[in-house]
Scaffold this active site. Structure first.
Site, PDB file in Angstrom:
ATOM      1  N   ASN A 190      41.632  54.424  45.261  1.00  0.00           N
ATOM      2  CA  ASN A 190      40.366  53.998  44.675  1.00  0.00           C
ATOM      3  C   ASN A 190      39.617  53.042  45.594  1.00  0.00           C
ATOM      4  OD1 ASN A 190      38.306  53.067  42.998  1.00  0.00           O
ATOM      5  ND2 ASN A 190      39.596  53.080  41.177  1.00  0.00           N
ATOM      6  N   HIS A 236      45.276  51.869  25.595  1.00  0.00           N
ATOM      7  CA  HIS A 236      44.582  50.610  25.847  1.00  0.00           C
ATOM      8  C   HIS A 236      43.653  50.266  24.694  1.00  0.00           C
ATOM      9  CE1 HIS A 236      44.861  50.848  30.545  1.00  0.00           C
ATOM     10  NE2 HIS A 236      46.033  50.963  29.955  1.00  0.00           N
ATOM     11  N   ARG A 291      48.417  48.478  24.729  1.00  0.00           N
ATOM     12  CA  ARG A 291      48.118  47.336  25.592  1.00  0.00           C
ATOM     13  C   ARG A 291      46.886  46.630  25.050  1.00  0.00           C
ATOM     14  NH1 ARG A 291      45.860  47.593  31.732  1.00  0.00           N
ATOM     15  NH2 ARG A 291      43.890  47.477  30.573  1.00  0.00           N
ATOM     16  N   TYR A 311      38.751  41.265  32.880  1.00  0.00           N
ATOM     17  CA  TYR A 311      39.416  42.506  33.243  1.00  0.00           C
ATOM     18  C   TYR A 311      39.620  43.391  32.011  1.00  0.00           C
ATOM     19  CZ  TYR A 311      43.116  45.788  34.158  1.00  0.00           C
ATOM     20  OH  TYR A 311      43.858  46.942  34.218  1.00  0.00           O
ATOM     21  N   ASP A 341      48.252  42.977  30.353  1.00  0.00           N
ATOM     22  CA  ASP A 341      48.126  42.997  31.806  1.00  0.00           C
ATOM     23  C   ASP A 341      47.410  41.734  32.275  1.00  0.00           C
ATOM     24  OD1 ASP A 341      47.872  43.590  34.467  1.00  0.00           O
ATOM     25  OD2 ASP A 341      46.734  45.447  34.185  1.00  0.00           O
ATOM     26  N   HIS A 391      47.057  41.092  35.473  1.00  0.00           N
ATOM     27  CA  HIS A 391      46.377  41.590  36.677  1.00  0.00           C
ATOM     28  C   HIS A 391      46.462  40.605  37.840  1.00  0.00           C
ATOM     29  CE1 HIS A 391      43.536  44.783  38.225  1.00  0.00           C
ATOM     30  NE2 HIS A 391      44.335  45.445  37.397  1.00  0.00           N
ATOM     31  N   GLU A 397      52.583  42.534  32.169  1.00  0.00           N
ATOM     32  CA  GLU A 397      52.375  43.289  33.407  1.00  0.00           C
ATOM     33  C   GLU A 397      51.670  42.453  34.471  1.00  0.00           C
ATOM     34  OE1 GLU A 397      49.706  47.111  34.908  1.00  0.00           O
ATOM     35  OE2 GLU A 397      49.983  46.758  32.773  1.00  0.00           O
ATOM     36  N   GLU A 433      52.145  48.776  40.303  1.00  0.00           N
ATOM     37  CA  GLU A 433      51.133  49.817  40.406  1.00  0.00           C
ATOM     38  C   GLU A 433      50.491  49.893  41.787  1.00  0.00           C
ATOM     39  OE1 GLU A 433      46.975  48.268  38.597  1.00  0.00           O
ATOM     40  OE2 GLU A 433      48.616  48.280  37.163  1.00  0.00           O
ATOM     41  N   ARG A 445      56.429  49.976  37.908  1.00  0.00           N
ATOM     42  CA  ARG A 445      55.241  50.722  37.522  1.00  0.00           C
ATOM     43  C   ARG A 445      54.596  51.466  38.684  1.00  0.00           C
ATOM     44  NH1 ARG A 445      51.044  49.173  35.570  1.00  0.00           N
ATOM     45  NH2 ARG A 445      50.969  50.940  34.162  1.00  0.00           N
ATOM     46  N   HIS A 485      52.142  53.781  36.532  1.00  0.00           N
ATOM     47  CA  HIS A 485      50.722  53.464  36.430  1.00  0.00           C
ATOM     48  C   HIS A 485      49.960  54.708  35.972  1.00  0.00           C
ATOM     49  CE1 HIS A 485      47.093  51.327  37.274  1.00  0.00           C
ATOM     50  NE2 HIS A 485      46.773  51.982  38.367  1.00  0.00           N
ATOM     51  N   ASP A 515      41.666  56.429  37.753  1.00  0.00           N
ATOM     52  CA  ASP A 515      41.428  56.860  39.120  1.00  0.00           C
ATOM     53  C   ASP A 515      42.599  57.673  39.673  1.00  0.00           C
ATOM     54  OD1 ASP A 515      42.446  54.019  38.911  1.00  0.00           O
ATOM     55  OD2 ASP A 515      42.938  54.426  41.002  1.00  0.00           O
ATOM     56  N   GLU A 524      51.769  54.778  30.963  1.00  0.00           N
ATOM     57  CA  GLU A 524      50.411  54.320  30.652  1.00  0.00           C
ATOM     58  C   GLU A 524      49.506  55.533  30.468  1.00  0.00           C
ATOM     59  OE1 GLU A 524      47.112  51.181  32.436  1.00  0.00           O
ATOM     60  OE2 GLU A 524      48.596  52.077  33.782  1.00  0.00           O
ATOM     61  N   TRP A 580      41.772  40.044  41.842  1.00  0.00           N
ATOM     62  CA  TRP A 580      41.186  40.784  40.723  1.00  0.00           C
ATOM     63  C   TRP A 580      42.287  41.621  40.103  1.00  0.00           C
ATOM     64  CZ3 TRP A 580      40.590  45.994  39.365  1.00  0.00           C
ATOM     65  CH2 TRP A 580      39.801  46.201  38.219  1.00  0.00           C
TER      66      TRP A 580
END
Length: 411
Positions: free
Chosen positions: A43, A128, A153, A165, A218, A220, A244, A270, A291, A320, A324, A347, A411
């Site tokens: 991605n 999600h 999640r 996020y 998550d 992140h 996560e 991921e 993951r 993961h 994407d 997921e 991020w």
């Protein structure tokens, strides 16, 4: 397979298209006419991996026997000298998954049978639920549970921040944020504001959703190890399935700090590209779920090794499953998930957009939050090149994050 069927590789096609999201698809064609489909999407760096495949990998595959998956994997990994890395490993994955697809078609068997057969009847997933407020998030969670999902999640907007996020604020994807000027959107982050708000989400979730549904969250990679340890301890009463990406773990030892302070299960992986990225965390049992994505960690061949290694240390796989990753990746992970004895959960954000359905077909079905894998030979996925041509590539990026003082952050 007929003994006269020639599986010599004659063509390697690399197609970059954007049916809802940008995907890099690898199509390997053999002399017999059998072909396989793989996903090599990175991605925000799609053209880098596409060029690497076209200019450096494809010429090395022409004339090789598509049955020799292991030798080809080793050739592309060890033979390049510059090992690992997201571009290299995604290219290897795209080739590897396509070769497994060919092998299954040649044998007349689904790939999971070649791996050793089913370990379960279906692949359990988590969905999600994201919202602007805690109430909004939990409304969406209840709707998912009503559809049959047993794991969800939870993400919600952080009060006082303009962006959070997982919360797109009415936009369907990150493309919409970049329609006029495709550059990485920037989002603010405040650890204090996040930590002050997060417990309420799970306190209310258990009150509304009960104790039977499995809950995930998550982070992140936005916290330091000791901050993540505090968060894990704070969330212990709410019995998460896992927390996560609590910390960016280029330094794998960071997860030892978290593990020493909390019993909340931990998941990561991921953005990992090889087994070496997670080796210490697995063997020291600092994590509970690994993951890695098939597309980013070297394909089915590499994921099978990661799963087997993780099983020795009571670590489960939870691949993961972001949007994407193309349906070719979803198919590969479904076959891995139905086989792996230490599979944990997958997921799931859907099989793609309407445009994606024009380009990719597959025999996966979702029922009561579980993916059922078809018995088509190979991976059961196909790719329409003419339809893909109607959805040209659009440059796009994931966001970047900054602290409120302007410091660049994870991020």
């Amino acid at each position: 397979m007929s003994k006269t069927q020639d599986l010599t590789i004659t063509d390697v096609r690399v197609i970059v298209s954007s049916p809802g999201r940008n995907f890099v698809t690898v199509k390997i064609v053999t002399e017999s006419g059998l072909y396989g489909i793989g996903d090599a999407t990175v991605n925000g760096r799609e053209q880098a991996v596409a060029t690497y495949l076209r200019e450096h990998v494809a010429p090395c595959l022409i004339g090789r026997n598509a049955h020799q998956i292991e030798d080809i994997w080793q050739y592309l990994y060890k033979g390049v000298y510059w090992r690992k890395g997201p571009i290299n490993m995604a290219a290897i994955a795209g080739v590897d998954v396509a070769l497994w697809d060919i092998k299954g078609k040649a044998a007349g068997l689904p790939v999971y049978e070649l791996l050793g057969g089913k370990s379960r009847k279906a692949v359990t997933t988590y969905a999600h639920a994201t919202g602007e407020t805690v109430a909004d998030t939990l409304d969406k969670a209840e709707a998912l549970i009503a559809q049959g999902f047993t794991a969800v999640r939870l993400q919600t907007a952080v009060p006082g921040l303009d962006a959070s996020y997982g919360v797109l604020r009415g936009q369907k994807d990150y493309f919409e944020q970049q329609s006029s000027r495709p550059l990485p959107p920037e989002e603010p982050w405040s650890t204090r504001k996040y930590m002050n708000a997060i417990e309420a989400l799970f306190r209310e979730a258990r009150a509304r959703l009960g104790d039977e549904v499995a809950l995930c969250h998550d982070v992140h990679s936005r916290l330091t190890p000791i901050e993540a340890a505090r968060l894990g301890k704070m969330l212990e009463p709410y019995d998460l399935l896992f927390l996560e990406d609590a910390v960016a773990a280029e330094n794998q030892d960071s997860y030892r700090v978290i593990r020493d302070h909390t019993t909340t299960p931990l998941a990561i992986g991921e953005i990992y590209n090889t087994i070496w990225d997670c080796k210490e965390m697995i063997q020291n049992q600092w994590i509970d779920y690994i993951r890695c994505a098939t597309t980013h960690a070297g394909g089915i061949t590499a994921m099978r090794r990661i799963a087997d290694f993780a099983a020795l240390f009571h670590v489960r796989i939870a691949p993961h499953g972001a949007p994407d990753l193309s349906p070719a990746c979803y198919a590969a992970q479904a076959h891995l998930g139905i086989w792996a004895p230490n599979f944990g959960i997958q997921e799931f954000v859907g099989f793609g957009s309407e445009a994606s359905a024009e380009v990719f077909s597959h025999d996966l079905t979702l029922e009561n939050g579980m993916i059922h894998v078809g018995d088509s030979p190979g991976l059961g996925v196909d790719f329409d090149e003419e339809a893909a041509a109607r959805h040209p590539y659009k440059r796009s990026y994931l966001p970047v994050s900054r602290l409120e003082d302007g410091t660049l952050w994870s991020w």
